[in-house]
Enzyme design. Structure first.
Site, PDB file in Angstrom:
ATOM      1  N   ASP A 174      -3.642  -1.259   0.971  1.00 28.56           N
ATOM      2  CA  ASP A 174      -3.306  -1.585   1.966  1.00 28.56           C
ATOM      3  C   ASP A 174      -3.772  -1.549   3.320  1.00 28.56           C
ATOM      4  O   ASP A 174      -5.007  -0.089   3.362  1.00 28.56           O
ATOM      5  CB  ASP A 174      -2.670   0.336   2.143  1.00 28.56           C
ATOM      6  N   HIS A 213       7.884  -3.730  -2.555  1.00 29.18           N
ATOM      7  CA  HIS A 213       6.649  -3.954  -2.702  1.00 29.18           C
ATOM      8  C   HIS A 213       6.539  -1.872  -3.322  1.00 29.18           C
ATOM      9  O   HIS A 213       6.903  -0.925  -2.809  1.00 29.18           O
ATOM     10  CB  HIS A 213       5.589  -3.800  -1.884  1.00 29.18           C
ATOM     11  N   VAL A 221       8.279  -2.811   5.929  1.00 32.58           N
ATOM     12  CA  VAL A 221       8.160  -4.002   4.959  1.00 32.58           C
ATOM     13  C   VAL A 221       9.507  -4.260   4.488  1.00 32.58           C
ATOM     14  O   VAL A 221       9.331  -3.784   3.196  1.00 32.58           O
ATOM     15  CB  VAL A 221       6.701  -4.464   4.974  1.00 32.58           C
TER      16      VAL A 221
HETATM   17  P1  5GP Z   1       6.222   0.271   3.007  1.00 26.73           P
HETATM   18  O1  5GP Z   1       6.555   1.818   4.757  1.00 26.73           O
HETATM   19  O2  5GP Z   1       7.691  -0.787   4.390  1.00 26.73           O
HETATM   20  O3  5GP Z   1       7.086   1.504   2.152  1.00 26.73           O
HETATM   21  O4  5GP Z   1       5.045  -0.156   3.452  1.00 26.73           O
HETATM   22  C1  5GP Z   1       4.589  -0.887   4.187  1.00 26.73           C
HETATM   23  C2  5GP Z   1       3.113  -0.496   3.771  1.00 26.73           C
HETATM   24  O5  5GP Z   1       2.333  -1.737   4.355  1.00 26.73           O
HETATM   25  C3  5GP Z   1       2.691   0.195   4.671  1.00 26.73           C
HETATM   26  O6  5GP Z   1       1.966   1.415   4.350  1.00 26.73           O
HETATM   27  C4  5GP Z   1       1.555  -0.734   5.889  1.00 26.73           C
HETATM   28  O7  5GP Z   1      -0.054   0.274   5.477  1.00 26.73           O
HETATM   29  C5  5GP Z   1       1.889  -1.701   5.105  1.00 26.73           C
HETATM   30  N1  5GP Z   1       0.871  -2.855   5.873  1.00 26.73           N
HETATM   31  C6  5GP Z   1       1.451  -2.991   6.843  1.00 26.73           C
HETATM   32  N2  5GP Z   1       1.469  -4.183   8.091  1.00 26.73           N
HETATM   33  C7  5GP Z   1       0.296  -5.200   6.871  1.00 26.73           C
HETATM   34  C8  5GP Z   1      -1.168  -5.292   6.585  1.00 26.73           C
HETATM   35  O8  5GP Z   1      -0.796  -6.661   7.965  1.00 26.73           O
HETATM   36  N3  5GP Z   1      -1.425  -5.593   5.827  1.00 26.73           N
HETATM   37  C9  5GP Z   1      -1.850  -5.180   4.784  1.00 26.73           C
HETATM   38  N4  5GP Z   1      -2.236  -4.533   3.923  1.00 26.73           N
HETATM   39  N5  5GP Z   1      -0.800  -3.810   4.640  1.00 26.73           N
HETATM   40  C10 5GP Z   1      -0.191  -3.782   5.876  1.00 26.73           C
END
Ligand code: 5GP
Ligand code: ZN
Length: 112
Positions: free
Chosen positions: A28, A98, A94
């Site tokens: 992440d 995941h 996102v």
């Molecule tokens: P959510 O909030 O949808 O459960 O998790 C999305 C995750 O994707 C977050 O923990 C965020 O830090 C990670 N994330 C967002 N953009 C990127 C990116 O460009 N690269 C990586 N490796 N992680 C990302």
């Protein structure tokens, strides 16, 4: 234009921990624990609500990959947290499913 589909296609190069024909495991970019990885299926599925019965094996593979990366990174016996956020109240940002794998510190319960 899905961020994780761009990682699957290779348009964006993440910090990759594992890749196979079904999924990617990446670090992440904004870690919430000393170790924070994301298990991302190659197939675009927007949210947990969009899972179909034919995804059952894929979801099983996601958990197997989470356990394998925790083991490989030395966190299996101390423990780790796996989380899949769904939609607004859970804080999903996102919209390509995941599985978060968090380790290296004590986790809170109930979760925030
Ligand atoms: P959510 O909030 O949808 O459960 O998790 C999305 C995750 O994707 C977050 O923990 C965020 O830090 C990670 N994330 C967002 N953009 C990127 C990116 O460009 N690269 C990586 N490796 N992680 C990302
Ligand atoms: Zn996608």
């Amino acid at each position: 234009d899905c961020l994780f589909c761009k990682m699957v296609s290779g348009d964006i190069k993440p910090d990759l921990l594992h890749a196979d024909e079904h999924l990617l495991v990446i670090r992440d970019i904004n870690p919430q624990a000393p170790f924070h990885a994301l298990v991302i299926p190659r197939e675009h599925i927007a949210t947990l609500n969009d899972l179909q019965p034919e995804h059952a094996e894929l979801v099983g593979r996601m958990y197997l990959a989470a356990a394998a990366v925790a083991q490989a990174q030395g966190h299996a016996s101390d423990g780790y947290r796996t989380v899949m956020n769904c939609n607004r109240l859970a804080g999903q940002t996102v919209f390509h499913i995941h599985l978060h794998v968090l380790a290296g510190r004590a986790m809170h319960w109930p979760p925030g």
